[in-house]
Design an enzyme around this catalytic site. Structure first.
Site, PDB file in Angstrom:
ATOM      1  N   SER A 108       0.822  -1.202   0.000  1.00  0.00           N
ATOM      2  CA  SER A 108       0.000   0.000   0.000  1.00  0.00           C
ATOM      3  C   SER A 108       0.863   1.261   0.000  1.00  0.00           C
ATOM      4  O   SER A 108       1.561   1.529  -0.966  1.00  0.00           O
ATOM      5  CB  SER A 108      -0.941  -0.046   1.210  1.00  0.00           C
ATOM      6  N   LYS A 149     -13.449   6.996  -7.647  1.00  0.00           N
ATOM      7  CA  LYS A 149     -12.716   8.262  -7.715  1.00  0.00           C
ATOM      8  C   LYS A 149     -11.390   8.172  -6.971  1.00  0.00           C
ATOM      9  O   LYS A 149     -10.347   8.617  -7.474  1.00  0.00           O
ATOM     10  CB  LYS A 149     -13.583   9.387  -7.126  1.00  0.00           C
TER      11      LYS A 149
END
Length: 453
Positions: A108, A149
């Protein structure tokens, strides 16, 4: 005299030249290069960002050869990660990112940092990738992918970083969009990293002579045999690292709320109020360092208000249960950090449930105590001495004086009867400082000296 001063000046000049000659390194002599090392072996927080920024600043100030960032992290905060990436991109000194030690991961947020190094490297048996943003799911469900988004933004940023460092941008994008993960050999073959190395010393030996492009221009590394200077977190960075961790911030917040509630219902002890106030301030400060859900904040505040209201009413837990449910839901849905690892979200749910259990125990204890107090008759007021025995010390006709529990009281015979000194009477009621009494039916002329109260 002038000759002596002239001779002294010549001597000083010669001595200075000899000292300069002796301390100036010869053309063939070189100084040992220095590399500053920064470890990221936990959740990436605002404290981590400040730690790396300080390391880059010191390396530039001291003209170090490079900054070595050792990565072993499952992810972290978006804002802190972006601050780190910005500091790395504007650095005038080469940044070497290295997934270490063996078995470490750079997932991540750690993948973003790894890709942005001027030189990226991995140890054997390490992994990078799995950078798909996630969000908290409903209770009982696994964390879910974030909205499109957010995914598009982070995927585009990952692609831009990789392209700027000459790494495969399309492959880097899949770390975000497809949750791709690569081991050290796969990452090297794909060009995601530049080198595999067994340890930091091996890494510095292998990258010696490599050319990189920093914010200050092209630079060739001279890292063979370099001295590694480790930069641990200072006190300020450690404090920020703790309070900006969402888990620790929420723990501090709840300690603050529970501490103030305990202090409110047991005034004078001071420790709960002091500890609660400090914890509440630190918790609120930490909450301002990561992304959160505003609706969840209102749920937490509503829950705290319901807990306080519970102790002013006789609902026997109805408001308290509602308050605890509101707090648990507020904590559970507060963090909206898409680069935190999925396992962290699961652990955070357990934290929220733990807060609820602790709150339930606290509420039960307080409610039981309040219930016991409410069952007791008042010990002060108009009924304080009801049916209590007293002894006449000045004849009641109908007014006089009685002795009650070692104190002298004005008294009036309720029915107007005359009651002599030394007689035992029963207090019927009190009005202000006057007692209304009646003769005790068991009065056998007991002497006042034998009063037992």
């Amino acid at each position: 005299m002038k000759l002596i001063k002239f001779g002294l000046a010549i001597s000083l000049f010669v001595f200075s030249c000899l000292s300069l000659y002796c301390t100036t390194p010869s053309p063939g002599e070189t100084t040992q290069p220095s590399v500053y090392s920064v470890k990221v072996d936990d959740t990436v927080t605002e404290g981590t960002a400040r730690h790396i920024q300080r390391g880059i600043y010191l390396a530039e100030r001291d003209q170090a050869e490079a900054v070595l960032i050792l990565l072993n992290t499952p992810g972290g905060l978006v804002s802190a990660t972006l601050d780190i990436l910005q500091a790395m991109s504007s650095s005038n000194v080469p940044i070497i990112t290295y997934v270490s030690p063996q078995g470490a991961i750079a997932a991540s947020a750690g993948t973003f940092i790894l890709i942005n190094g001027h030189i990226a490297a991995m140890s054997p048996a390490t992994t990078c990738g799995a950078a798909m943003p996630v969000t908290m799911a409903s209770p009982g469900e696994s964390p879910q992918a974030a909205d499109q988004k957010t995914i598009n933004f982070l995927a585009g940023h990952m692609k831009s970083i990789a392209g700027g460092r000459g790494r495969p941008a399309d492959l880097a994008e899949k770390f975000v969009t497809e949750n791709l993960a690569l081991n050290n050999n796969e990452a090297l073959e794909a060009g995601v990293v530049d080198i595999n190395a067994a340890d930091p010393a091996d890494l510095l030996q292998k990258i010696d002579g490599m050319a990189v492009k920093t914010n200050a221009g092209d630079r060739r590394l001279a890292t063979a045999g370099a001295r590694i200077t480790e930069l641990p977190l200072n006190v300020n960075e450690q404090l920020i690292h703790l309070v900006s961790n969402p888990t620790f911030a929420m723990i501090l917040l709840m300690i603050g709320i529970y501490g103030l509630i305990i202090g409110f219902y047991s005034p004078g002890f001071l420790l709960p109020e002091i500890a609660g106030s400090i914890s509440l301030v630190l918790g609120l400060a930490g909450m301002g360092l990561f992304r959160g859900n505003l609706a969840a904040v209102f749920l937490i505040l509503l829950g705290a208000g319901l807990l306080v209201a519970e102790f002013f009413t006789s609902t026997y837990g109805v408001l308290g249960v509602g308050g605890l449910v509101s707090i648990v839901l507020g904590i559970m849905f507060f963090p909206t950090e898409p680069l935190m690892p999925p396992a962290w979200f699961s652990a955070f749910k357990l934290l929220a449930l733990g807060v609820g259990v602790v709150g339930a125990l606290l509420m039960s204890t307080i409610i039981m105590g309040v219930s016991r107090i409410r069952r007791h008759k008042p010990v002060h007021g108009e009924d304080e001495f009801h049916n209590t025995a007293a002894y006449v010390v000045k004849e009641l006709n109908p007014g006089g004086m009685v002795r009650l529990k070692g104190e002298m009281w004005q008294a009036v015979s309720k029915n107007g009867h005359t009651i002599g000194e030394g007689k035992k009477v029963k207090v019927l009621e009190r009005q202000g400082l006057v007692l209304f009494v009646s003769p005790d039916i068991n009065n056998n002329g007991t002497d006042a000296a034998k009063e037992e109260n």
